[in-house]
Motif scaffolding. Structure first.
Motif, short mmCIF file in Angstrom:
data_model
loop_
_atom_site.label_atom_id
_atom_site.label_comp_id
_atom_site.label_asym_id
_atom_site.label_seq_id
_atom_site.Cartn_x
_atom_site.Cartn_y
_atom_site.Cartn_z
N ALA A 98 0.84 -1.20 0.00
CA ALA A 98 0.00 0.00 0.00
C ALA A 98 0.87 1.25 0.00
N ALA A 99 1.95 1.24 0.78
CA ALA A 99 2.86 2.39 0.81
C ALA A 99 3.54 2.57 -0.54
N ALA A 100 3.91 1.45 -1.20
CA ALA A 100 4.57 1.54 -2.50
C ALA A 100 3.62 2.12 -3.55
N VAL A 101 2.35 1.72 -3.50
CA VAL A 101 1.37 2.26 -4.43
C VAL A 101 1.20 3.76 -4.21
N GLU A 102 1.15 4.17 -2.95
CA GLU A 102 1.00 5.59 -2.64
C GLU A 102 2.19 6.39 -3.18
N THR A 103 3.40 5.82 -3.04
CA THR A 103 4.58 6.48 -3.57
C THR A 103 4.52 6.57 -5.09
N ALA A 104 4.06 5.49 -5.72
CA ALA A 104 3.94 5.50 -7.18
C ALA A 104 2.94 6.54 -7.65
N ARG A 105 1.83 6.65 -6.95
CA ARG A 105 0.83 7.64 -7.34
C ARG A 105 1.35 9.06 -7.14
N ALA A 107 4.34 9.87 -7.51
CA ALA A 107 5.25 10.06 -8.65
C ALA A 107 4.50 10.10 -9.98
N ARG A 108 3.17 10.20 -9.93
CA ARG A 108 2.30 10.35 -11.10
C ARG A 108 2.27 9.11 -11.99
N VAL A 109 2.42 7.95 -11.39
CA VAL A 109 2.23 6.70 -12.12
C VAL A 109 0.73 6.48 -12.32
N GLU A 110 0.31 6.22 -13.53
CA GLU A 110 -1.11 6.04 -13.83
C GLU A 110 -1.58 4.66 -13.35
N TRP A 111 -2.90 4.58 -13.09
CA TRP A 111 -3.47 3.30 -12.68
C TRP A 111 -3.29 2.24 -13.76
N THR A 112 -3.31 2.66 -15.02
CA THR A 112 -3.09 1.71 -16.11
C THR A 112 -1.72 1.04 -15.98
N ASP A 113 -0.72 1.82 -15.61
CA ASP A 113 0.63 1.27 -15.45
C ASP A 113 0.75 0.42 -14.19
N PRO A 116 -0.60 -4.10 -14.17
CA PRO A 116 0.21 -5.32 -14.21
C PRO A 116 1.03 -5.53 -12.94
N ALA A 117 1.48 -4.44 -12.32
CA ALA A 117 2.26 -4.57 -11.09
C ALA A 117 1.42 -5.12 -9.94
N LEU A 118 0.11 -4.85 -9.99
CA LEU A 118 -0.81 -5.35 -8.96
C LEU A 118 -1.50 -6.64 -9.40
N ALA A 119 -1.08 -7.18 -10.55
CA ALA A 119 -1.62 -8.46 -11.06
C ALA A 119 -3.12 -8.39 -11.32
N LYS A 121 -6.12 -6.57 -14.39
CA LYS A 121 -6.17 -6.35 -15.84
C LYS A 121 -6.62 -4.97 -16.28
N SER A 122 -7.03 -4.12 -15.34
CA SER A 122 -7.54 -2.82 -15.75
C SER A 122 -7.18 -1.76 -14.72
N ALA A 123 -7.29 -0.51 -15.15
CA ALA A 123 -7.00 0.61 -14.25
C ALA A 123 -7.97 0.64 -13.08
N SER A 124 -9.25 0.36 -13.36
CA SER A 124 -10.24 0.37 -12.27
C SER A 124 -9.96 -0.74 -11.27
N ALA A 125 -9.55 -1.91 -11.76
CA ALA A 125 -9.23 -3.01 -10.86
C ALA A 125 -8.00 -2.67 -10.01
N ALA A 126 -7.03 -1.99 -10.62
CA ALA A 126 -5.84 -1.58 -9.86
C ALA A 126 -6.22 -0.59 -8.77
N TYR A 127 -7.09 0.35 -9.10
CA TYR A 127 -7.55 1.33 -8.10
C TYR A 127 -8.26 0.62 -6.95
N ASN A 128 -9.16 -0.31 -7.29
CA ASN A 128 -9.91 -1.02 -6.25
C ASN A 128 -8.99 -1.87 -5.38
N LYS A 129 -8.02 -2.55 -6.00
CA LYS A 129 -7.11 -3.38 -5.22
C LYS A 129 -6.25 -2.52 -4.30
N ALA A 130 -5.75 -1.41 -4.82
CA ALA A 130 -4.94 -0.51 -4.00
C ALA A 130 -5.75 0.05 -2.84
#
Length: 270
Positions: A98-105, A107-113, A116-119, A121-130
């Motif tokens: 969770a801390a790594a995701v917060e750091t990535a965000r 740093a302006r990393v998009e949910w689309t990017d 795959p790092a969160l395993a 398939k979509s930006a919305s799924a990455a947002y929900n998992k985070a």
């Protein structure tokens, strides 16, 4: 008679039953104890075992060399300890991911990017998992508003808990700002009361509390000292009010003294 279908729990409803968690654990010490078991079993490769604080590597070693433990009691102890350590590692992974995701965000990393790092398939799924990962960092008010309870791992529950936390933080900031404003006024109001002490009733209690104020006022710097000063100021105000209530005469003899007394009374009440 057919049973009525159970309603699914609200996604924002906190968990009423507190889940069992490993929580705080001295993992390095537990790894060291497992190392001793392998040394006593004369594990020939124990010198290659990672350091006690290298938890993941140590667990992989212990798993691969479990057969080195010949005694049943040692195998049982080591297996239970490994289960505990893996569970502890799982709990820690949520927190650190969770801390790594917060750091990535940040740093302006998009949910689309991040997908795959969160395993997923979509930006919305990455947002929900985070969002669900942040549940490991949160607790929320229980339904009766008293103790805190773990947050359900749903985006709705996490966002609700974060909103509550933000509200509580804002209320705490307002309370701290109010206390700071009060503290900034205590010393000058107390000094003003001392400046007009000759025009206040010379009752024994009033004189005593004014003496206490005079003694502590020059050294009042810290919040604790200011709280003590406010206590003496409140006691002086109570004594002045008692005089007015029991004697029906004013406790302050001049307009300036009355203003100083009124300011002190308003401060300790407000």
């Amino acid at each position: 008679m057919p049973r009525s279908a159970r309603r699914p729990p609200s996604p924002t409803k906190p968990l009423i039953r507190r889940p069992v968690r490993i929580g705080s654990l001295n993992a390095a010490r537990l790894v060291a104890e497992l190392r001793v078991l392998h040394e006593e079993a004369e594990d020939p490769d124990v010198g290659r075992m990672p350091a006690d604080d290298e938890l993941y590597g140590a667990l992989l070693y212990l798993e691969a060399h479990a057969g080195a433990l010949k005694k049943h009691a040692a195998r049982r102890t080591a297996a239970l300890a490994r289960v505990t350590l893996w569970e502890y590692l799982r709990e820690q992974a949520d927190i650190h991911q969770a801390a790594a995701v917060e750091t990535a965000r940040t740093a302006r990393v998009e949910w689309t990017d991040l997908a795959p790092a969160l395993a997923v398939k979509s930006a919305s799924a990455a947002y929900n998992k985070a969002t669900r990962l942040r549940a490991a960092l949160l607790s929320d008010l229980s339904p009766d508003g008293a103790p805190t309870v773990p947050v359900r791992r749903t985006p709705e529950a996490v966002l609700t808990a974060e909103r509550h936390a933000a509200q509580r933080a804002a209320e705490e900031r307002r309370a701290q700002e109010h206390a700071a404003r009060r503290h900034s006024l205590i010393a000058p109001v107390a000094q003003r009361l001392l400046d007009h002490r000759d025009d206040l009733d010379d009752d024994e209690d009033v004189a005593y509390w004014l003496e206490q104020i005079e003694a502590v006022l020059p050294e009042c710097q810290t919040p604790t000292q200011l709280v003590g000063l406010e206590t003496y100021l409140a006691a002086a105000v109570r004594s002045l009010r008692t005089i007015e209530r029991t004697t029906s005469r004013p406790a302050a003899m001049t307009p300036e003294a009355r203003l100083a007394y009124t300011a002190a009374a308003q401060l300790v009440v407000g």
